[in-house]
Write an enzyme that holds these catalytic residues in place. Sequence first.
Site, PDB file in Angstrom:
ATOM      1  N   ALA A 267      56.631  46.881  42.544  1.00  0.00           N
ATOM      2  CA  ALA A 267      57.827  46.398  43.240  1.00  0.00           C
ATOM      3  C   ALA A 267      58.989  46.311  42.255  1.00  0.00           C
ATOM      4  O   ALA A 267      58.795  46.311  41.042  1.00  0.00           O
ATOM      5  CB  ALA A 267      57.559  45.029  43.855  1.00  0.00           C
TER       6      ALA A 267
ATOM      7  N   GLU B 245      49.011  48.707  46.830  1.00  0.00           N
ATOM      8  CA  GLU B 245      48.877  48.053  48.133  1.00  0.00           C
ATOM      9  C   GLU B 245      49.298  48.991  49.262  1.00  0.00           C
ATOM     10  O   GLU B 245      48.685  48.992  50.336  1.00  0.00           O
ATOM     11  CB  GLU B 245      49.688  46.751  48.146  1.00  0.00           C
ATOM     12  CG  GLU B 245      49.033  45.672  47.283  1.00  0.00           C
ATOM     13  CD  GLU B 245      49.906  44.445  47.087  1.00  0.00           C
ATOM     14  OE1 GLU B 245      49.421  43.331  47.349  1.00  0.00           O
ATOM     15  OE2 GLU B 245      51.069  44.598  46.656  1.00  0.00           O
TER      16      GLU B 245
END
Length: 260
Positions: A66, A115
């Site tokens: 991220a 993820e």
Amino acid sequence: MNYDNILTTVSNGITTITINRPKKLNALNRDTIKELHYGFDAADKDRNTKVIIITGSGEKAFVAGADISEFADFDVKAGDKLAAKGHELLFDFVENLKTPVIAAVNGFALGGGLELAMASHFRIASTNAKMGLPETSLGLIPGYGGTQRLPQLVGKGRAMEMIMTATMIDANQALNYGLINHVVAQDELLPFAEKLAGKIMRNSSVAIGKAIKAINANYKDGKDGYKVEITQFGKCFGTEDFVEGTTAFLEKRKADFPGK
């Protein structure tokens, strides 16, 4: 729709979505997550799209995590909202699409990148791929489904070790763990994904969508996967694909599924 952070191409029943932030190693920020949501949603609603492939631009990274700069100053409430919105827009959304999603992992898949790959229906990787959930090294835990999907795929003990040590594993170890299905050379990654997509497209897209729903039910609290399977199995009998599939079998010919 025009995108700033992703590219989409459609060819021969396959929509390929490429995360295109190479200078940031394709890191996920809020805008990219929103664009991915719209890209996946459009592909899922496109009757001509039978399979979706998700990958990253360049040769270094699928998604290297991220964009930490976006949430470094967040408080508890903002952090909670960040994770919840991410699940809603992208990670749970992808997992529950009726169109099969193949993650073609072409390099680093870390944090939110792994993820996203795990939210896809299955994964293939290039030989240079590295995977991990390094969040504990930042004082965090995986917040986009990593603590749930990783144990489902590799087992509780291995997931605990990967998350607690925050270390990466290579493609061969990921294959051994069952985290990915195949390892291929980087220049063969997308052709191999397209070959797998071709095998999927020979079959009923309606049945595949129902299979995804039944399989996912096994991993949802409060859901009886067997009951969902029974219901979805029964619904297949009301589809045009069922009529075509069984008729073609009895007539000893290749089925031409209408996708209805």
